[in-house]
Design a protein around this motif. Structure first.
Motif, short mmCIF file in Angstrom:
data_model
loop_
_atom_site.label_atom_id
_atom_site.label_comp_id
_atom_site.label_asym_id
_atom_site.label_seq_id
_atom_site.Cartn_x
_atom_site.Cartn_y
_atom_site.Cartn_z
N CYS A 237 32.99 13.75 -32.40
CA CYS A 237 32.40 15.00 -31.92
C CYS A 237 33.28 16.20 -32.29
CB CYS A 237 32.16 14.94 -30.42
SG CYS A 237 30.96 13.70 -29.93
N GLY A 238 33.44 16.44 -33.59
CA GLY A 238 34.22 17.57 -34.04
C GLY A 238 33.42 18.84 -34.07
N ASN A 239 33.98 19.90 -34.64
CA ASN A 239 33.32 21.20 -34.69
C ASN A 239 31.96 21.09 -35.39
OD1 ASN A 239 35.46 22.49 -33.45
ND2 ASN A 239 36.49 22.95 -35.39
N GLY A 240 30.93 21.61 -34.71
CA GLY A 240 29.60 21.67 -35.29
C GLY A 240 28.82 20.38 -35.25
N VAL A 241 29.39 19.30 -34.74
CA VAL A 241 28.68 18.02 -34.67
C VAL A 241 27.91 17.95 -33.35
CG1 VAL A 241 28.90 15.51 -34.64
CG2 VAL A 241 30.42 16.90 -36.09
N PRO A 242 26.59 17.73 -33.40
CA PRO A 242 25.83 17.62 -32.15
C PRO A 242 26.19 16.32 -31.42
CG PRO A 242 24.42 17.14 -34.03
CD PRO A 242 25.73 17.62 -34.59
N CYS A 243 26.54 16.46 -30.15
CA CYS A 243 26.94 15.29 -29.37
C CYS A 243 26.38 15.42 -27.95
CB CYS A 243 28.46 15.17 -29.29
SG CYS A 243 29.24 14.63 -30.82
N SER A 244 26.29 14.29 -27.26
CA SER A 244 25.82 14.27 -25.88
C SER A 244 26.91 14.77 -24.95
CB SER A 244 25.41 12.86 -25.48
OG SER A 244 26.54 12.01 -25.47
N ARG A 245 26.52 15.08 -23.72
CA ARG A 245 27.50 15.51 -22.72
C ARG A 245 28.53 14.41 -22.47
NH1 ARG A 245 24.44 17.64 -17.50
NH2 ARG A 245 26.63 17.89 -16.88
N GLU A 246 28.06 13.15 -22.48
CA GLU A 246 28.96 12.03 -22.23
C GLU A 246 30.01 11.92 -23.34
OE1 GLU A 246 25.68 11.88 -22.08
OE2 GLU A 246 25.42 11.73 -19.90
N ASP A 247 29.58 12.13 -24.59
CA ASP A 247 30.55 12.04 -25.70
C ASP A 247 31.58 13.16 -25.62
OD1 ASP A 247 29.39 9.77 -26.74
OD2 ASP A 247 28.09 10.86 -28.14
N HIS A 248 31.13 14.36 -25.26
CA HIS A 248 32.09 15.46 -25.09
C HIS A 248 33.04 15.17 -23.93
CE1 HIS A 248 30.80 18.22 -28.15
NE2 HIS A 248 29.55 18.28 -27.70
N GLN A 249 32.52 14.60 -22.84
CA GLN A 249 33.34 14.31 -21.68
C GLN A 249 34.46 13.32 -22.04
OE1 GLN A 249 33.35 15.42 -18.21
NE2 GLN A 249 35.30 14.39 -18.56
N ALA A 250 34.18 12.37 -22.92
CA ALA A 250 35.19 11.39 -23.30
C ALA A 250 36.41 12.05 -23.92
CB ALA A 250 34.58 10.38 -24.28
N ASN A 251 36.22 13.20 -24.56
CA ASN A 251 37.33 13.90 -25.18
C ASN A 251 38.11 14.77 -24.19
OD1 ASN A 251 37.06 13.03 -27.95
ND2 ASN A 251 35.18 14.24 -28.06
N ARG A 252 37.48 15.16 -23.10
CA ARG A 252 38.16 15.98 -22.10
C ARG A 252 38.90 15.04 -21.15
NH1 ARG A 252 32.99 18.23 -21.83
NH2 ARG A 252 32.74 17.57 -19.67
N ARG A 253 40.14 14.78 -21.43
CA ARG A 253 40.88 13.76 -20.69
C ARG A 253 42.34 14.17 -20.50
NH1 ARG A 253 40.87 12.96 -26.02
NH2 ARG A 253 42.65 11.95 -27.00
N THR A 254 42.98 13.52 -19.56
CA THR A 254 44.40 13.70 -19.30
C THR A 254 45.09 12.37 -19.49
OG1 THR A 254 43.98 15.47 -17.70
CG2 THR A 254 46.12 14.39 -17.59
N GLU A 255 46.17 12.37 -20.27
CA GLU A 255 46.84 11.13 -20.60
C GLU A 255 48.33 11.19 -20.25
OE1 GLU A 255 44.19 9.52 -24.38
OE2 GLU A 255 45.97 10.73 -24.77
N VAL A 256 48.90 10.02 -20.10
CA VAL A 256 50.34 9.88 -19.84
C VAL A 256 50.94 8.97 -20.90
CG1 VAL A 256 52.08 8.94 -18.27
CG2 VAL A 256 50.19 10.28 -17.35
N THR A 257 52.00 9.41 -21.52
CA THR A 257 52.72 8.60 -22.50
C THR A 257 54.14 8.35 -21.99
OG1 THR A 257 51.45 9.53 -24.34
CG2 THR A 257 53.55 8.47 -24.88
N VAL A 258 54.57 7.09 -22.05
CA VAL A 258 55.90 6.73 -21.60
C VAL A 258 56.93 7.14 -22.66
CG1 VAL A 258 57.41 4.84 -20.90
CG2 VAL A 258 54.99 4.80 -20.26
N LEU A 259 57.85 8.03 -22.27
CA LEU A 259 58.91 8.49 -23.19
C LEU A 259 60.19 7.67 -23.03
CD1 LEU A 259 58.52 12.36 -22.80
CD2 LEU A 259 57.53 10.88 -24.58
N GLU A 260 60.54 7.37 -21.81
CA GLU A 260 61.75 6.57 -21.53
C GLU A 260 61.48 5.70 -20.31
OE1 GLU A 260 65.25 8.94 -20.99
OE2 GLU A 260 64.82 10.25 -22.71
N TYR A 261 62.07 4.52 -20.33
CA TYR A 261 61.99 3.66 -19.14
C TYR A 261 63.22 2.75 -19.15
CZ TYR A 261 60.15 0.72 -15.47
OH TYR A 261 59.99 0.06 -14.30
#
Length: 261
Positions: A237-261
């Motif tokens: 779902c890049g610029n100008g690509v028609p997508c559903s609300r669900e597909d756009h929602q999948a991209n709106r996310r918050t993630e956590v990456t482990v840097l040190e442990y």
């Protein structure tokens, strides 16, 4: 009905309690078996008890293996602790719930990011068994990235909503339980809007999440806020690509990456 109502002369029936649990009271009667002519009898009727059981499992989110010795906490609707126990050898747990109440159940284990689920007994009028499955994300591998599910922001806003705060509170517990853990907290947008604006918006959202964690007692140096805008879409779902609300929602996310442990 029998045995309260008998073939004898029953009179002066009065209730002293009448509620959800049943009825209690007194009556007078000259029925056979009494001590005198007219005697006073007490009576009770207990309604069948409604028993609501919550049965749950705790598993590794990646391998789906059941996890033993997971600390499982049951909260009420005001986030006060109701009960706490640990999963058994088969990764299962069980609680008895009250009627017409809201609950949240939280599973936590060292080297895992906890998982929670909400349970409601509102409207249940007969005994029932509810089921819940907790999926805990392993976090001990440096470089591992996992999504903080169900973190939402109002349109074009970056403030932390109450529902997002509840999810971030689980991350607070994970960071407290793993004091050597250092993370990158990243925010991502969909492709709608300009690239530059989305980059700035995602950075503000990531920073607001980190600021919330700091307000809950987590040291700022253990976290890096990073906004990626629309540069890491999970679908086409890049610029100008028609997508559903669900597909756009999948991209709106918050993630956590482990840097040190």
């Amino acid at each position: 009905r029998y045995p309260v109502n008998s073939p004898g002369d029953d009179f002066a029936y009065i209730t002293t309690y009448e509620g959800d649990e049943g009825i209690a009271g007194y009556l007078s009667s000259n029925r056979t078996g009494g001590k005198g002519s007219d005697d006073i009898y007490s009576f009770t009727y207990e309604k069948p008890r409604i028993v609501i059981i919550l049965q749950g499992t705790a598993s590794d989110k990646n391998t789906k293996d059941r996890l033993a010795d997971v600390s499982v906490t049951l909260y009420d609707g005001k986030r006060e602790i109701v009960a706490r126990k640990r999963t058994d050898g088969s990764g299962t747990f069980e609680f008895v719930l009250d009627r017409d109440r809201q609950y949240m159940v939280l599973g936590q284990k060292e080297k895992y990011h906890g998982d929670s689920a909400r349970v409601s007994t509102a409207g249940i009028t007969k005994s029932d068994t509810l089921e819940v499955a907790l999926l805990l994300e392993p976090i001990f591998e440096v470089g591992r990235t996992f999504e903080l599910e169900n973190i939402y922001y109002d349109f074009d806003k970056h403030n932390i909503r109450p529902d997002a705060a509840a999810v971030l509170d689980e991350l607070v517990r994970t960071l407290r339980d793993n004091p050597t853990l250092r993370i990158e907290l990243s925010s991502h947008t969909d492709s709608r809007g300009s690239d530059a604006y989305n980059m700035a918006l995602s950075q503000r959202r990531a920073q607001s999440a980190v600021d919330y964690l700091v307000s809950r007692g987590i040291a700022r140096e253990r976290m890096v806020a990073r906004g990626y805008g629309e540069t890491r879409l999970v679908n086409g779902c890049g610029n100008g690509v028609p997508c559903s609300r669900e597909d756009h929602q999948a991209n709106r996310r918050t993630e956590v990456t482990v840097l040190e442990y």
